[in-house]
Design an enzyme around this catalytic site. Sequence first.
Site, mmCIF file in Angstrom:
data_model
loop_
_atom_site.group_PDB
_atom_site.id
_atom_site.type_symbol
_atom_site.label_atom_id
_atom_site.label_comp_id
_atom_site.label_asym_id
_atom_site.label_seq_id
_atom_site.Cartn_x
_atom_site.Cartn_y
_atom_site.Cartn_z
ATOM 1 N N HIS A 311 5.488 -12.823 39.104
ATOM 2 C CA HIS A 311 5.793 -12.183 37.829
ATOM 3 C C HIS A 311 6.858 -11.130 38.042
ATOM 4 O O HIS A 311 6.885 -10.450 39.075
ATOM 5 C CB HIS A 311 4.529 -11.533 37.230
ATOM 6 N N ASP A 369 0.469 -16.962 32.626
ATOM 7 C CA ASP A 369 1.054 -18.116 31.945
ATOM 8 C C ASP A 369 0.547 -19.430 32.534
ATOM 9 O O ASP A 369 0.393 -20.421 31.814
ATOM 10 C CB ASP A 369 2.587 -18.063 32.036
#
Length: 434
Positions: A311, A369
């Site tokens: 991320h 995600d």
Amino acid sequence: MNKKPEKTFTLINDQTGEKVKLPVQDGTLGPSTIDIRTLYQHTGHFTLDPSFTATGSCKSRITYIDGDEGILMHRGYSIEELTEKSNALEVAYLLLYGDLPDKDQMAKFDHDITYHTMLHEQLAYFFKGFRRDSHPMAIMVAVVGALSSFYHDSLDIWDPKQREISAHRLIAKIPTIAAMAYKYSQGQPFVYPKNSLGYAENFLHMCFSLPVQDYKVSPVLADAMDRIMILHADHEQNASTSTVRIAGSSQANPFACISSGIASLWGPAHGGANQAVLEMLEEIGTKDRIPEFIARAKDKDDPFRLMGFGHRVYKNTDPRATVLRQSCHDVLAELGVTKDPTLELAMELEKIALNDPYFVDRKLFPNVDFYSGIILRAMGFPTEMFTVLFAVSRTVGWVAQWTEMIEEPTLRIGRPRQLYIGETERNYIDLDKR
């Protein structure tokens, strides 16, 4: 009582030796900031910070992120504790008002949101103007923006009561609009909200129920959707939140501001990450091809990247992923989708990545995600709906950030500066002489 000395940061012009002292402001957590508002006045220079990655654009009390330590807090409460003990609607209250509600406050807020979930019936005509294969995010941008033409009684942004009514309407109605966008894409009739259902449960009911048969929402699926809503509720000054704030700084109405946030979220670099996870899995195809793609991901000269791992903000683990991982496995078990090749592939990829030294050493763990995409796929949502569900979840954060900005006494319209690198002044040449 002695006054605490002001902290300053000194800039020195290496050509003239001139010194400029700028105030340093401390937050309650995180790095301090250098207040550069008088920099141009004192030096004749602006700062250059493409994408604003080193610039604090506002002061906020809502969300705190420490990417190095993997920390996400809303109003001081850790995301882990909120997902374990709270629910999406209570977190919405927390983000809007700053504190957790007592029983009476929660009951009133629940009632206010529940009884705003219906849409004006004429809004249904908007959907008929779109092609059947329209992307649902296009529908979301248009219909949410159009709410301002129906609710004239809550457009005065300087009236606290009208701001609150608009906030409640947006949090209540955007799930209904999203469900209608989904139904429209499927060629199915719209399903009205049910006041007897909870926030996440009601959303799933509007998406998957049909007039011809009863539909009972699985508690496991409702809990997973509730967690997704909490985990995506706010994430500090990201692209879409900054878009809402910059639109709001012009004193635009709240429906227009949230519509602008939805448009920003639509970008694949922002809200489309979980859709990209499913597209990557489809590209890999079968479990026996995983080693090939793992090798490609490790090759710095290969453009392929494993989507859903690592991320930009979290340099450690993504705390949201840690929470959602269990929900992901619970949903797969509840739905019995072990025979879905794509989901089997995802679980195998997760297992390898969590144990491969290359990914472990670089902290390239599955992020939120990765798991949310798998959950939504298992629930039956098509990939084009993934970003819509992100917008449903993020609405409360956008509204809270917009409200905080409007209530700021020093509110001014956003106006970034630039470093001009174009032509210097030129003389106009008549067309017949060029």
